[in-house]
Design a protein around this motif. Structure first.
Motif, PDB file in Angstrom:
ATOM      1  N   PHE A  88      50.729  22.298   6.126  1.00 20.14           N
ATOM      2  CA  PHE A  88      50.754  23.065   7.371  1.00 20.14           C
ATOM      3  C   PHE A  88      49.704  22.537   8.332  1.00 20.14           C
ATOM      4  CE2 PHE A  88      53.593  26.559   6.532  1.00 20.14           C
ATOM      5  CZ  PHE A  88      53.602  26.672   5.160  1.00 20.14           C
ATOM      6  N   LYS A  98      42.984  32.895  18.209  1.00 25.56           N
ATOM      7  CA  LYS A  98      43.863  32.985  17.050  1.00 25.56           C
ATOM      8  C   LYS A  98      44.255  31.593  16.576  1.00 25.56           C
ATOM      9  CE  LYS A  98      48.117  34.358  17.710  1.00 25.56           C
ATOM     10  NZ  LYS A  98      49.269  35.206  18.124  1.00 25.56           N
ATOM     11  N   LEU A  99      44.672  31.589  15.295  1.00 24.06           N
ATOM     12  CA  LEU A  99      45.097  30.363  14.644  1.00 24.06           C
ATOM     13  C   LEU A  99      46.619  30.395  14.571  1.00 24.06           C
ATOM     14  CD1 LEU A  99      43.758  27.917  13.219  1.00 24.06           C
ATOM     15  CD2 LEU A  99      43.939  29.204  11.096  1.00 24.06           C
ATOM     16  N   PHE A 101      50.048  28.545  13.199  1.00 23.49           N
ATOM     17  CA  PHE A 101      50.506  27.598  12.180  1.00 23.49           C
ATOM     18  C   PHE A 101      51.845  26.984  12.565  1.00 23.49           C
ATOM     19  CE2 PHE A 101      47.685  28.028   8.542  1.00 23.49           C
ATOM     20  CZ  PHE A 101      46.964  29.145   8.885  1.00 23.49           C
ATOM     21  N   GLY A 102      52.025  25.734  12.161  1.00 21.85           N
ATOM     22  CA  GLY A 102      53.343  25.134  12.226  1.00 21.85           C
ATOM     23  C   GLY A 102      54.204  25.664  11.094  1.00 21.85           C
ATOM     24  N   THR A 103      55.451  25.238  11.067  1.00 23.72           N
ATOM     25  CA  THR A 103      56.387  25.733  10.059  1.00 23.72           C
ATOM     26  C   THR A 103      56.200  25.055   8.712  1.00 23.72           C
ATOM     27  OG1 THR A 103      57.990  24.163  10.907  1.00 23.72           O
ATOM     28  CG2 THR A 103      58.170  26.427  11.685  1.00 23.72           C
TER      29      THR A 103
ATOM     30  N   TYR B  36      49.153  37.547   6.497  1.00 24.65           N
ATOM     31  CA  TYR B  36      50.274  36.722   6.916  1.00 24.65           C
ATOM     32  C   TYR B  36      51.448  36.981   5.971  1.00 24.65           C
ATOM     33  CZ  TYR B  36      47.124  33.687   9.657  1.00 24.65           C
ATOM     34  OH  TYR B  36      46.226  33.171  10.564  1.00 24.65           O
ATOM     35  N   LEU B  44      54.223  30.468   8.380  1.00 27.00           N
ATOM     36  CA  LEU B  44      53.424  31.687   8.276  1.00 27.00           C
ATOM     37  C   LEU B  44      53.547  32.523   9.544  1.00 27.00           C
ATOM     38  CD1 LEU B  44      52.056  29.743   6.175  1.00 27.00           C
ATOM     39  CD2 LEU B  44      50.015  31.094   6.540  1.00 27.00           C
ATOM     40  N   LEU B  46      51.740  35.699  11.373  1.00 24.17           N
ATOM     41  CA  LEU B  46      50.592  36.607  11.383  1.00 24.17           C
ATOM     42  C   LEU B  46      51.071  38.033  11.582  1.00 24.17           C
ATOM     43  CD1 LEU B  46      47.517  37.046  11.372  1.00 24.17           C
ATOM     44  CD2 LEU B  46      47.560  36.681  13.852  1.00 24.17           C
ATOM     45  N   GLU B  59      50.219  42.176  15.188  1.00 22.39           N
ATOM     46  CA  GLU B  59      50.796  41.080  15.961  1.00 22.39           C
ATOM     47  C   GLU B  59      52.264  41.279  16.263  1.00 22.39           C
ATOM     48  OE1 GLU B  59      49.469  37.940  17.265  1.00 22.39           O
ATOM     49  OE2 GLU B  59      47.815  39.367  17.195  1.00 22.39           O
TER      50      GLU B  59
END
Lengths: 111, 114
Positions: A88, A98-99, A101-103, B36, B44, B46, B59
């Motif tokens: 990821f 915020k963080l 994520f990719g898939t 998550y 993922l 959130l 979220e």
């Protein structure tokens, strides 16, 4: 908001190099991460790069960042069967705190 | 050193039953905590994050809720589970050393709703 894209699947032969790519949209991103997820497990932090860097090397791992194209890559040298996992990409944007994520890219290492 | 625990590791629940997943962190204080969900074969999503006791941000609208009764405890709950709640639930905490915002993940809870 931030959008992070990765290809879904990559297959390489044992001993070859693997290159996993990631693109993102928010130019104000500050930290960019690579995580590894083995089957049935949580995410393990592999490495990260700060946005003022172009490259970071850590043993078999090399991270390249092209800020102009908003492109991040992870190169794994001498890929081993133990490297088979989902990888990821994650991008931290300070403005949104915020963080994202990719898939995830599933890496398959064949003999 | 810091560690993060999740309990249980695996859970099979019928539709309509309640849910409680627990996440605890050791070796740090006042962490930011995250929940998550990872659906099968997907990335993922959130669900919730918390910057302190009793402070929860959601979220996405959903069937789930979160609570933070203690500094290092984060709980994910539901009053009535749906089939679509099945997935792999991951808790994470943030190391705020400098400005890295690095997230560290727990081992996850695999939930199957039947």
């Amino acid at each position: 908001g931030e959008d992070v894209e990765q290809s879904l699947f990559l297959s390489v032969r044992e001993g070859d190099s693997s290159v996993i790519n990631c693109t993102y949209t928010d130019s104000s991103s500050t930290y960019l991460y690579w995580y590894k997820q083995e089957p049935g497990a949580g995410l393990q932090l592999l490495t990260y790069i700060f946005s003022n860097m172009d490259m970071k090397q850590d043993q078999r791992l090399t991270v390249l960042l092209n800020k102009k194209d908003k492109h991040l890559s992870l190169r794994i040298a001498d890929t081993q069967t133990g490297d088979s996992a989902i990888y990821f990409c994650a991008v931290y944007t300070g403005t949104a705190s915020k963080l994202t994520f990719g898939t995830g890219t599933r890496l398959q290492v064949t003999l | 050193s810091q560690t993060i625990h999740q309990w249980p590791a695996t859970l099979v629940q019928p539709v309509g039953s309640p849910l409680s997943l627990e996440c605890t962190v050791e070796g740090t204080s006042n962490p930011n905590l995250y929940w998550y969900r990872q659906a099968a074969g997907r990335g993922l999503q959130l669900l919730f994050y918390s910057v302190g006791i009793g402070q929860i941000s959601s979220e996405v609208p959903q069937n789930l809720s979160a609570s933070r009764p203690q500094d290092r405890q984060f709980i994910l709950s539901s009053k009535k589970l749906l089939l679509s709640d099945s997935g792999f639930y991951l808790c994470a905490w943030v190391d705020r050393t400098g400005f890295q915002e690095t997230q560290y993940f727990g081992p996850g809870t695999r939930l199957l709703v039947l």
